[in-house]
Design an enzyme around this catalytic site. Structure first.
Site, mmCIF file in Angstrom:
data_model
loop_
_atom_site.group_PDB
_atom_site.id
_atom_site.type_symbol
_atom_site.label_atom_id
_atom_site.label_comp_id
_atom_site.label_asym_id
_atom_site.label_seq_id
_atom_site.Cartn_x
_atom_site.Cartn_y
_atom_site.Cartn_z
ATOM 1 N N ALA A 1 -20.141 24.247 -9.873
ATOM 2 C CA ALA A 1 -19.421 25.256 -9.097
ATOM 3 C C ALA A 1 -20.426 26.025 -8.257
ATOM 4 O O ALA A 1 -21.392 26.585 -8.789
ATOM 5 C CB ALA A 1 -18.643 26.199 -10.008
ATOM 6 N N ARG B 1 -9.067 26.723 -9.633
ATOM 7 C CA ARG B 1 -9.328 25.284 -9.664
ATOM 8 C C ARG B 1 -9.996 24.848 -10.968
ATOM 9 O O ARG B 1 -10.325 23.674 -11.117
ATOM 10 C CB ARG B 1 -10.208 24.906 -8.465
ATOM 11 N N HIS C 1 -27.874 30.025 1.710
ATOM 12 C CA HIS C 1 -28.236 29.239 0.522
ATOM 13 C C HIS C 1 -27.057 28.388 0.055
ATOM 14 O O HIS C 1 -27.243 27.245 -0.397
ATOM 15 C CB HIS C 1 -28.680 30.192 -0.601
#
Length: 228
Positions: free
Chosen positions: A153, A200, A161
């Site tokens: 994740a 999710r 970044h």
């Protein structure tokens, strides 16, 4: 339709009618007659056109009919019912573990529901998503596994970044599968915020870890039973 023409040599002294009939099969055999002046004896002329227009119902030569008829096309689809006995590795990024652990649990539950035994699954934890590809490639090259499931994740922050990690992880997982010849399934979330990630990882958008397990089993079954 009738038309009269005066001969330049005769002026208007003498006129005779010259019937000219045009017959075409595509104009319902319409008769077109023209009347013109000439000092010679009238001669009937008839022209028949056999032109075929695009709406003609007559048969045509279709070159496609010359193609050889083949048997039914074979469709290859991996079977979830053939996942039993196959071995899987799951590489999980520990960074954002509050998201990746529920995804892992969803994956393990899905494997179990399709008769994949616990002893046929190895879970490998890595520091973060960026570290997943190199481990996935090593596991694929070991020859021990039929598919590698990659779970991670990456949550968008204030700097670029995020883009560097997402792009490197995605291309790295793809490269790991291509180099090892073992399917490496990308189940790394790339979200704008934690709410999207939670949705999710078992929330209203489902569990992407569970979906990744389904993909891993399907590809593993295909590679093992159909693409050897």
């Amino acid at each position: 339709m009738a038309a009269s023409f005066a001969s330049p040599a005769q002026g208007l002294l003498h006129r005779q009618h010259l019937p000219i009939a045009f017959t075409t099969s595509n104009f319902n055999r319409t008769q077109l007659q023209f009347h013109g002046a000439t000092p010679a004896k009238s001669q009937p002329l008839s022209f028949s056109s056999q032109l075929k227009l695009s709406n003609d119902a007559s048969p045509r030569n279709d070159h496609r009919s010359s193609f050889a008829q083949t048997a039914a096309v074979r469709h290859i689809v991996g079977s979830l019912s053939k996942a039993e006995g196959l071995r899987f590795a799951v590489v999980v990024g520990r960074f954002n573990e509050i998201v990746t652990r529920p995804m892992l649990e969803g994956a393990l539950s899905t494997f179990k529901s399709y008769s994949v035994q616990d002893e046929d699954i190895d879970v490998v934890w890595v520091p973060g998503s960026f570290d997943i590809p190199v481990v996935a490639e090593r596991l694929g090259n070991s020859g021990k596994y039929h598919a590698i499931l990659c779970i991670g994740a990456v949550i968008k922050g204030d700097t670029s970044h995020y883009d560097a990690v997402v792009n490197s992880t995605a291309s790295g997982v793809l490269s790991a599968g291509l180099k090892s010849g073992v399917p490496c399934v990308f189940s790394v979330l790339t979200c704008d915020n934690l709410d999207q990630a939670f949705n999710r990882a078992g929330g209203k958008s489902g569990n992407k870890g569970s979906e990744g397990a389904l993909t891993a089993m399907e590809l593993a079954s295909m590679f093992e039973h159909d693409l050897k």
